[in-house]
Design a protein around this motif. Structure first.
Motif, short mmCIF file in Angstrom:
data_model
loop_
_atom_site.label_atom_id
_atom_site.label_comp_id
_atom_site.label_asym_id
_atom_site.label_seq_id
_atom_site.Cartn_x
_atom_site.Cartn_y
_atom_site.Cartn_z
N GLU A 183 4.98 1.35 -4.37
CA GLU A 183 3.83 1.98 -3.66
C GLU A 183 2.66 1.60 -4.41
O GLU A 183 2.67 1.68 -5.55
N ASP A 184 1.56 1.32 -3.57
CA ASP A 184 0.54 1.09 -4.31
C ASP A 184 0.29 -0.15 -4.92
O ASP A 184 -0.86 -0.19 -5.73
N LYS A 224 0.77 -1.12 0.07
CA LYS A 224 -0.08 0.06 -0.01
C LYS A 224 0.92 1.40 0.01
O LYS A 224 1.96 1.02 -0.03
N ARG A 225 0.28 2.38 0.12
CA ARG A 225 1.19 3.90 0.24
C ARG A 225 2.09 3.68 1.39
O ARG A 225 1.91 3.26 2.53
N PHE A 226 3.33 4.01 1.03
CA PHE A 226 4.46 3.81 1.92
C PHE A 226 4.22 4.80 3.30
O PHE A 226 3.84 5.93 2.91
N THR A 227 4.68 4.31 4.40
CA THR A 227 4.50 5.34 5.65
C THR A 227 5.95 4.97 6.12
O THR A 227 6.56 3.79 6.06
N ARG A 285 9.41 10.98 -2.23
CA ARG A 285 8.01 10.96 -3.09
C ARG A 285 8.22 12.28 -3.94
O ARG A 285 7.68 12.48 -5.08
N SER A 328 7.96 12.69 -7.95
CA SER A 328 6.85 13.54 -8.62
C SER A 328 7.50 14.48 -9.67
O SER A 328 7.00 14.58 -10.69
#
Length: 266
Positions: free
Chosen positions: A24-25, A3-6, A73, A77
Motif C-alpha cells: 500500500e502507498d 496507491k492506497r488499496f480499495t 488494515r 495497525s
C-alpha cells in the motif's frame, strides 16, 4: 507503485504466472499477495528485534475477501502497535493458533464433565441420564465446536430445535445439564464464562405430586391386556411405567440408544 488499496482496486488485480506482491502507498509494510491461482491474501512486513537480532518479519493476515480490507488494515495497525511494545505479532499469532488447536471441543468437555464430575457427584442413574441427554442433543449439534467459542445464541437455537420437535420438557432438562456442564468448565478454567447465563427454561413445568399406588399399578397393567390399542402403544405404556421416563423421551428414543446385551438405555 500501488496507491492506497480499495476494494475495487483489489478486485481488479489479475493473476499472472508468478506471485505478485503489492504494498500500500508503494512503501513497505501492509501489502497483498496475488497467487497464480488467483488467491489474494493480506500480509504485513515489519522489522522486529534489537541490534544484531533485528530481522525482517512477515505476518500473514488472511485471505481476501474472507478478511475484508478494513479488517486487514486494522489488524496491520494493531500489529505495528505491538511491535512498538516489543511484542512480535507473528509469534503472538502462532501462540494463539496453538492455544486454539489445544482448546477442548464441546465433545471433549462432555467426556470430562461425565468422568470428572457427574460420575463422582451423582448416582449412576442420574449421571447416565446426563450422559444420554448430552450425547443425544448436545454433541450432534455443537460437539465439534470449541467449548470456548460457544455463545448464548448457540444454546438458545439448540433448545428451540428441541422444543420444535415437541419435546419442551426435554429442552428444560438439556438446558439444566448443559448449564451444569459449562459451570464445571468455568470452575476448571476451560472457559472464562458460561454461555448458559440468563437463559430461561424453555417450558413451564407442572409439578405432579400424584403417584400410583401398588394396587393401581397392578390394575393398570392388567387392564392394558384387554385395552383397545395397538401392540406398539401397549408396549410403550408398559415401558413408561417401568422406566418412569417422560413420554417425549420414550417417543423420541432410537434403537441406537439401547444396549440390549448389557440392558442399558443410554
Amino acid at each position: 507503485m500501488a496507491k492506497r488499496f480499495t476494494d475495487s482496486k483489489i478486485q481488479s488485480l489479475k493473476p499472472t504466472n508468478k506471485r505478485a506482491i503489492l504494498f500500500e502507498d508503494g512503501g513497505r509494510g501492509f501489502g497483498i499477495r496475488i497467487e497464480p491461482s488467483g488467491r489474494k491474501s493480506f500480509f504485513l512486513e515489519y522489522r522486529f528485534g534489537k541490534g544484531k537480532e533485528r530481522r525482517n518479519r512477515v505476518l500473514t493476515i488472511g485471505k481476501y475477501p474472507r478478511v475484508s480490507l478494513t479488517k486487514a488494515r486494522s489488524i496491520a495497525s494493531q500489529s505495528l502497535a505491538h511491535v512498538e511494545q516489543d511484542v512480535d505479532p507473528a509469534t503472538q499469532k502462532q501462540t494463539l493458533i496453538i492455544a486454539n488447536r489445544d482448546a477442548l471441543s464441546v465433545a471433549d468437555l462432555v467426556a470430562e464433565y461425565i468422568e470428572k464430575w457427574a460420575k463422582v457427584k451423582k448416582k449412576e442413574r442420574s449421571w447416565k441420564e446426563d450422559e444420554r441427554l448430552l450425547k443425544k442433543d448436545i454433541i450432534p449439534a455443537i460437539g465439534r465446536k470449541k467449548a470456548k467459542d460457544i455463545r448464548r445464541r448457540d444454546i438458545v437455537l439448540l433448545l428451540d430445535e428441541i422444543v420444535e420437535r415437541g419435546a419442551a420438557i426435554t429442552a428444560n432438562r438439556v438446558l439444566a445439564v448443559t448449564r451444569k456442564m459449562f459451570n464445571f468448565a468455568v470452575g476448571r478454567d476451560i472457559i472464562d464464562a458460561s454461555p448458559c447465563v440468563q437463559i430461561p427454561a424453555p417450558s413451564k413445568e407442572n409439578r405432579r405430586e400424584r403417584n400410583l399406588s401398588e394396587d393401581e399399578i397392578i390394575v393398570f397393567w392388567d387392564k392394558l391386556r384387554d385395552a383397545k390399542m395397538s401392540e406398539e402403544i401397549r408396549l410403550a405404556l408398559k415401558f413408561l411405567l417401568i422406566t418412569a421416563q417422560r413420554k417425549s423421551e420414550v417417543t423420541d428414543s432410537e434403537w441406537k440408544e439401547f444396549d440390549l446385551e448389557d440392558k442399558w438405555w443410554t
